[in-house]
Design a protein around this motif. Structure first.
Motif, PDB file in Angstrom:
ATOM      1  N   ASN A  28     -27.461 -32.151  50.767  1.00  0.00           N
ATOM      2  CA  ASN A  28     -26.166 -32.292  50.829  1.00  0.00           C
ATOM      3  C   ASN A  28     -25.698 -32.772  52.050  1.00  0.00           C
ATOM      4  N   GLY A  88     -26.703 -30.736  46.387  1.00  0.00           N
ATOM      5  CA  GLY A  88     -25.439 -31.704  45.741  1.00  0.00           C
ATOM      6  C   GLY A  88     -24.083 -31.945  46.450  1.00  0.00           C
ATOM      7  N   THR A  89     -23.680 -31.003  47.349  1.00  0.00           N
ATOM      8  CA  THR A  89     -22.668 -31.210  47.714  1.00  0.00           C
ATOM      9  C   THR A  89     -21.842 -31.710  48.947  1.00  0.00           C
ATOM     10  N   LYS A 149     -26.494 -36.807  46.669  1.00  0.00           N
ATOM     11  CA  LYS A 149     -25.834 -36.207  44.864  1.00  0.00           C
ATOM     12  C   LYS A 149     -27.647 -36.721  44.588  1.00  0.00           C
TER      13      LYS A 149
END
Length: 255
Positions: free
Chosen positions: A186, A243-244, A172
Motif C-alpha cells: 500500500n 493495493g490502495t 497497485k
C-alpha cells in the motif's frame, strides 16, 4: 471478536520492521512509532550518526532498535545488505526527495535525482525486501511513502508528481503480484507535514496560508498524523487492505 481482541491486532510484537530515510524527520518518527507498537525496528539511512542517534532514542525508552547504514540509490549494495539480514515483516519505503521548480528550469540532474530516489530506488528496494519476505514465507506489509501529489498536480512539482504517480501505479501492480503470497502493498500519501526540514519553507506566512487554504481541515500535518496511518497498514488490523492508498491530506484531494 471482542473489542479487547481487536486491539491485539494493532500490535507488532515479535515482528521486524525496516524504515528507509529514517535518519530524521518523518522517517525517524515512523521508526519510533513502529517500535512503540512492539516491533524491532531497523533505521536505515546514509548518515550513520543520524540513525544511531534515532536508535538510541528508541532504546532509551526500553524498545528495540537497530541500524543499517545504506544508500538505497545504490541498488546492488542495498540488495546485498538486505540479503545478509533476517527478513523483515514490515518495510516502510520512505526515502525520498524533491527539487521544486518550474519545468522550464528542471535539469537532467534534477530529473535523475528525483526519479532516481523516489522511483528507481524505491522499486528496487521493494524488490530486495519482498524477495526476502517470499523466500521466508512471511505474510508481510510493504508501505511505499507516496504523497498527495501522487493523486493531484501542482505547479513547480512536475517531476515530483511524476515520480509519485508512478509509485502509486507500481504499488497497485505489486499488490496484485504479491497477493497470493499474502504480502500486502500500500501507499501512504501525506499532505505538507511540519518537520525541521520543511520549517523554513512553511514559516513563510504567504506560502503557509496558500497551503492551508487547500487543506479542508484547516491545518498542516504532523509526523504523528502519518505515523498512525503507517502503523495501521503495518499491523493485522489492515489484514485485508492491499493495493490502495491511505491519504493523510486533510481533504486536499477531496475536490
Amino acid at each position: 471478536m471482542s473489542g479487547f481482541d481487536i486491539l491485539e491486532r494493532f500490535s507488532l510484537s515479535g515482528r521486524r520492521a525496516l524504515v528507509t530515510g529514517a535518519g530524521r524527520g518523518l522517517g525517524r518518527s515512523i521508526a519510533q512509532g513502529l517500535a512503540a507498537a512492539g516491533a524491532e525496528v531497523t533505521l536505515c539511512a546514509r548518515t550513520e550518526s543520524e540513525i544511531e542517534e534515532g536508535a538510541a532514542e528508541i532504546r532509551a525508552r526500553g524498545l528495540k532498535a537497530l541500524t543499517l547504514v545504506a544508500d538505497v540509490s545504490d541498488v546492488e549494495d542495498f540488495r546485498q545488505k538486505i540479503d545478509e539480514l533476517q527478513p523483515f515483516d514490515v518495510f516502510v519505503n520512505n526515502a525520498g526527495m524533491n527539487r521544486p521548480k518550474p519545468l522550464s528550469e528542471v535539469t537532467l540532474d534534477d530529473f535523475d535525482a528525483v526519479i532516481g530516489l523516489n522511483l528507481r530506488a524505491a522499486i528496487f528496494a521493494a524488490q530486495a525486501v519482498s524477495c526476502r519476505m517470499t523466500s521466508a514465507n512471511l505474510r508481510g506489509s510493504i508501505i511505499n511513502m507516496s504523497s498527495q501529489m501522487g493523486h493531484v498536480g501542482a505547479a513547480n512539482r512536475t517531476i515530483y508528481c511524476a515520480s509519485k504517480w508512478a509509485l502509486e501505479g507500481f504499488t497497485k501492480a505489486l499488490a496484485v503480484e504479491l497477493g497470493p503470497a499474502g504480502i500486502r502493498v500500500n501507499t501512504v500519501g501525506p499532505t505538507f507535514i511540519q518537520t525541521p526540514m520543511t520549517k523554513p519553507f512553511l514559516d513563510d506566512p504567504v506560502v503557509r496560508d496558500a497551503i492551508v487554504s487547500k487543506i479542508k481541515l484547516g491545518r498542516l500535518g504532523t509526523p504523528e498524523d502519518v505515523v498512525g496511518a503507517v502503523l495501521y497498514l503495518s499491523t493485522d488490523a489492515a489484514a485485508l487492505v492491499t493495493g490502495t492508498a491511505v491519504l493523510v491530506d486533510g481533504g486536499w484531494t477531496a475536490d
